[in-house]
Design a protein around this motif. Structure first.
Motif, PDB file in Angstrom:
ATOM      1  N   UNK A   1      -6.059  78.050  22.902  1.00 11.86           N
ATOM      2  CA  UNK A   1      -4.542  77.401  23.298  1.00 11.86           C
ATOM      3  C   UNK A   1      -4.075  77.716  24.643  1.00 11.86           C
ATOM      4  N   UNK A   2      -4.599  78.051  25.153  1.00 13.83           N
ATOM      5  CA  UNK A   2      -3.819  78.665  26.943  1.00 13.83           C
ATOM      6  C   UNK A   2      -3.447  77.187  27.627  1.00 13.83           C
ATOM      7  N   UNK A   3      -1.966  76.975  28.357  1.00 14.99           N
ATOM      8  CA  UNK A   3      -1.516  75.941  29.393  1.00 14.99           C
ATOM      9  C   UNK A   3      -1.346  76.610  30.324  1.00 14.99           C
ATOM     10  N   UNK A   4      -1.125  76.053  31.733  1.00  9.58           N
ATOM     11  CA  UNK A   4      -0.600  76.217  32.518  1.00  9.58           C
ATOM     12  C   UNK A   4      -0.698  75.313  33.298  1.00  9.58           C
ATOM     13  N   UNK A   5       0.369  75.119  34.427  1.00  9.08           N
ATOM     14  CA  UNK A   5      -0.441  74.515  35.818  1.00  9.08           C
ATOM     15  C   UNK A   5       0.350  74.795  37.218  1.00  9.08           C
ATOM     16  N   UNK A   6      -0.841  74.949  38.045  1.00  7.73           N
ATOM     17  CA  UNK A   6      -0.949  75.008  39.332  1.00  7.73           C
ATOM     18  C   UNK A   6      -0.483  73.224  40.350  1.00  7.73           C
TER      19      UNK A   6
ATOM     20  N   UNK B   1      -1.896  93.101  46.134  1.00 10.20           N
ATOM     21  CA  UNK B   1      -2.062  91.566  46.815  1.00 10.20           C
ATOM     22  C   UNK B   1      -1.279  90.533  45.529  1.00 10.20           C
ATOM     23  N   UNK B   2      -0.855  90.908  44.494  1.00  6.15           N
ATOM     24  CA  UNK B   2       0.176  90.196  43.139  1.00  6.15           C
ATOM     25  C   UNK B   2       1.238  90.113  44.233  1.00  6.15           C
ATOM     26  N   UNK B   3       1.879  91.257  44.259  1.00  2.15           N
ATOM     27  CA  UNK B   3       3.534  91.339  44.699  1.00  2.15           C
ATOM     28  C   UNK B   3       3.377  90.385  46.364  1.00  2.15           C
ATOM     29  N   UNK B   4       2.151  90.384  47.087  1.00  2.00           N
ATOM     30  CA  UNK B   4       2.331  90.388  48.920  1.00  2.00           C
ATOM     31  C   UNK B   4       2.398  89.128  48.714  1.00  2.00           C
ATOM     32  N   UNK B   5       1.391  88.049  47.725  1.00  2.00           N
ATOM     33  CA  UNK B   5       1.475  86.698  48.012  1.00  2.00           C
ATOM     34  C   UNK B   5       1.316  85.844  46.463  1.00  2.00           C
ATOM     35  N   UNK B   6       1.291  86.252  45.326  1.00  2.00           N
ATOM     36  CA  UNK B   6       1.403  85.434  44.672  1.00  2.00           C
ATOM     37  C   UNK B   6       2.983  84.655  44.213  1.00  2.00           C
ATOM     38  N   UNK B   7       2.411  83.576  44.341  1.00  2.00           N
ATOM     39  CA  UNK B   7       4.019  82.784  43.294  1.00  2.00           C
ATOM     40  C   UNK B   7       4.513  83.263  41.888  1.00  2.00           C
ATOM     41  N   UNK B   8       2.657  82.919  41.201  1.00  2.14           N
ATOM     42  CA  UNK B   8       3.459  83.153  39.564  1.00  2.14           C
ATOM     43  C   UNK B   8       2.286  84.057  39.288  1.00  2.14           C
ATOM     44  N   UNK B   9       2.905  84.963  37.986  1.00  2.00           N
ATOM     45  CA  UNK B   9       1.934  86.081  37.398  1.00  2.00           C
ATOM     46  C   UNK B   9       1.865  84.912  35.924  1.00  2.00           C
ATOM     47  N   UNK B  10      -0.047  85.518  36.506  1.00  2.00           N
ATOM     48  CA  UNK B  10      -0.161  85.413  34.101  1.00  2.00           C
ATOM     49  C   UNK B  10      -0.999  86.461  33.806  1.00  2.00           C
TER      50      UNK B  10
ATOM     51  N   UNK C   1       0.802  76.904  45.440  1.00  2.00           N
ATOM     52  CA  UNK C   1       0.534  77.668  44.448  1.00  2.00           C
ATOM     53  C   UNK C   1      -0.213  78.969  44.794  1.00  2.00           C
ATOM     54  N   UNK C   2      -0.501  79.943  44.748  1.00  2.00           N
ATOM     55  CA  UNK C   2      -0.882  81.253  44.518  1.00  2.00           C
ATOM     56  C   UNK C   2      -0.857  81.748  43.648  1.00  2.00           C
ATOM     57  N   UNK C   3      -1.833  81.323  42.272  1.00  2.00           N
ATOM     58  CA  UNK C   3      -1.542  82.042  41.057  1.00  2.00           C
ATOM     59  C   UNK C   3      -2.305  83.745  40.732  1.00  2.00           C
ATOM     60  N   UNK C   4      -1.889  84.810  40.370  1.00  2.00           N
ATOM     61  CA  UNK C   4      -2.881  86.128  40.336  1.00  2.00           C
ATOM     62  C   UNK C   4      -2.777  85.584  38.116  1.00  2.00           C
ATOM     63  N   UNK C   5      -3.965  86.122  38.289  1.00  2.00           N
ATOM     64  CA  UNK C   5      -4.447  85.888  36.873  1.00  2.00           C
ATOM     65  C   UNK C   5      -4.833  87.532  36.252  1.00  2.00           C
ATOM     66  N   UNK C   6      -3.896  88.001  35.409  1.00  2.00           N
ATOM     67  CA  UNK C   6      -4.296  89.596  35.589  1.00  2.00           C
ATOM     68  C   UNK C   6      -4.145  90.043  33.630  1.00  2.00           C
TER      69      UNK C   6
ATOM     70  N   UNK D   1       1.940  86.385  29.132  1.00  2.00           N
ATOM     71  CA  UNK D   1       3.618  85.914  30.452  1.00  2.00           C
ATOM     72  C   UNK D   1       2.628  84.926  31.151  1.00  2.00           C
ATOM     73  N   UNK D   2       3.282  84.108  32.425  1.00  2.00           N
ATOM     74  CA  UNK D   2       3.180  82.822  32.676  1.00  2.00           C
ATOM     75  C   UNK D   2       4.663  83.406  33.434  1.00  2.00           C
ATOM     76  N   UNK D   3       4.987  83.867  34.619  1.00  2.00           N
ATOM     77  CA  UNK D   3       5.928  83.990  35.496  1.00  2.00           C
ATOM     78  C   UNK D   3       6.566  84.302  37.210  1.00  2.00           C
ATOM     79  N   UNK D   4       7.261  84.179  37.439  1.00  2.00           N
ATOM     80  CA  UNK D   4       7.548  84.730  38.222  1.00  2.00           C
ATOM     81  C   UNK D   4       6.829  85.608  38.761  1.00  2.00           C
ATOM     82  N   UNK D   5       6.499  86.010  40.381  1.00  2.00           N
ATOM     83  CA  UNK D   5       5.976  87.428  40.455  1.00  2.00           C
ATOM     84  C   UNK D   5       7.250  88.872  40.409  1.00  2.00           C
ATOM     85  N   UNK D   6       8.285  88.074  40.763  1.00  2.00           N
ATOM     86  CA  UNK D   6       9.501  89.263  40.840  1.00  2.00           C
ATOM     87  C   UNK D   6      10.260  89.083  39.232  1.00  2.00           C
ATOM     88  N   UNK D   7      10.181  88.171  38.520  1.00  2.00           N
ATOM     89  CA  UNK D   7      10.281  88.736  37.509  1.00  2.00           C
ATOM     90  C   UNK D   7       8.576  89.221  36.576  1.00  2.00           C
ATOM     91  N   UNK D   8       7.555  89.593  36.810  1.00  2.00           N
ATOM     92  CA  UNK D   8       6.538  90.051  35.688  1.00  2.00           C
ATOM     93  C   UNK D   8       7.180  91.487  36.545  1.00  2.00           C
TER      94      UNK D   8
END
Length: 244
Positions: free
Chosen positions: A19-24, A198-207, A28-33, A216-223
């Motif tokens: 059940x993986x769901x997200x929108x890009x 890299x995630x901290x520098x350019x990601x908009x969101x981190x999954x 947007x730059x999304x980092x998946x970790x 987790x699927x949230x803005x990098x500042x939050x993550x």
């Protein structure tokens, strides 16, 4: 640009994605970790149908991957993919590696494809190597060629599957620099990576994924901001990664 809706995938009895769901959004730059085996690479390979999934859908720029009428090769030509191992053709020169798909898939003339390929080679700083074969280049150089090759197809989105994990540490930055530049130019990107700088520098969101689920699927500042607010699994992961 990309809508991932309740993707489920099994290998036999083993469920790899649940059940993986997200929108890009466009640009947007999304980092998946996440830990090894959490389903990160499988998830992004579902985005360009390199991995089939059994339930759910992925819609890329209005085109549904689950729709049997969808022309998958045509869709893949619009979704750039950069792999962990560079997947360049060893028997071809760098220029030939950059032009073959443009000619065969996009129908460009050899002259047009070569011009585009050389422009992109210049962009990744490798013009001097255009007549060499991949085996004559370092790992970092080969990965930059692989990025240029993906860009030569004029993709609407770029997917990166651990693009630096097979490289010697001193080559990592030359690849990340190209990716940072792409992000700053507004390219829509999904990157599976352990490179948290890299995630901290350019990601908009981190999954953050674990055991086939998006935890987790949230803005990098939050993550990266308040680690205590993250899930227990993400806290454990971040503590390990960020203490060095």
């Amino acid at each position: 640009m990309i809508s991932i809706k309740n993707i489920n995938k099994w290998y036999g009895d083993f469920q790899v994605l649940t059940d993986c769901s997200t929108d890009v959004k466009k640009g947007e730059v999304i980092v998946v970790c996440g830990p090894s085996g959490s389903g990160k690479s499988t998830l992004i390979k579902c985005v360009n149908a390199l991995e089939p999934f059994q339930k759910g859908d992925v819609v890329v720029d209005g085109t549904s991957i689950a729709d049997p009428k969808t022309n998958l090769p045509q869709l893949r030509s619009r979704v750039g993919m950069v792999f962990q191992h560079f997947e360049l053709f060893p028997h071809m020169t760098i220029t030939e590696n950059l032009t073959i798909a443009q000619i065969k898939v996009l129908g460009r003339s050899k002259e047009e494809a070569t011009k585009k390929g050389l422009q992109l080679l210049e962009r990744v700083g490798l013009t001097a190597h255009k007549d060499k074969h991949p085996g004559q280049l370092s790992g970092g150089q080969q990965q930059r060629v692989a990025i240029a090759r993906a860009l030569a197809m004029d993709p609407i989105v770029m997917l990166f599957d651990e693009p630096t994990s097979a490289l010697d540490p001193e080559m990592v930055n030359e690849v990340l620099d190209v990716m940072v530049q792409l992000a700053q130019e507004g390219m829509t990107m999904m990157c599976v990576t352990h490179e948290m700088g890299f995630a901290r520098k350019v990601a908009d969101r981190v999954i953050f994924m674990d055991a086939g689920k998006i935890i987790e699927d949230c803005p990098k500042e939050e993550f990266f901001g308040d680690i205590s607010a993250r899930s227990e699994r993400a806290q454990h992961f971040l503590e390990k990664i960020l203490q060095h």
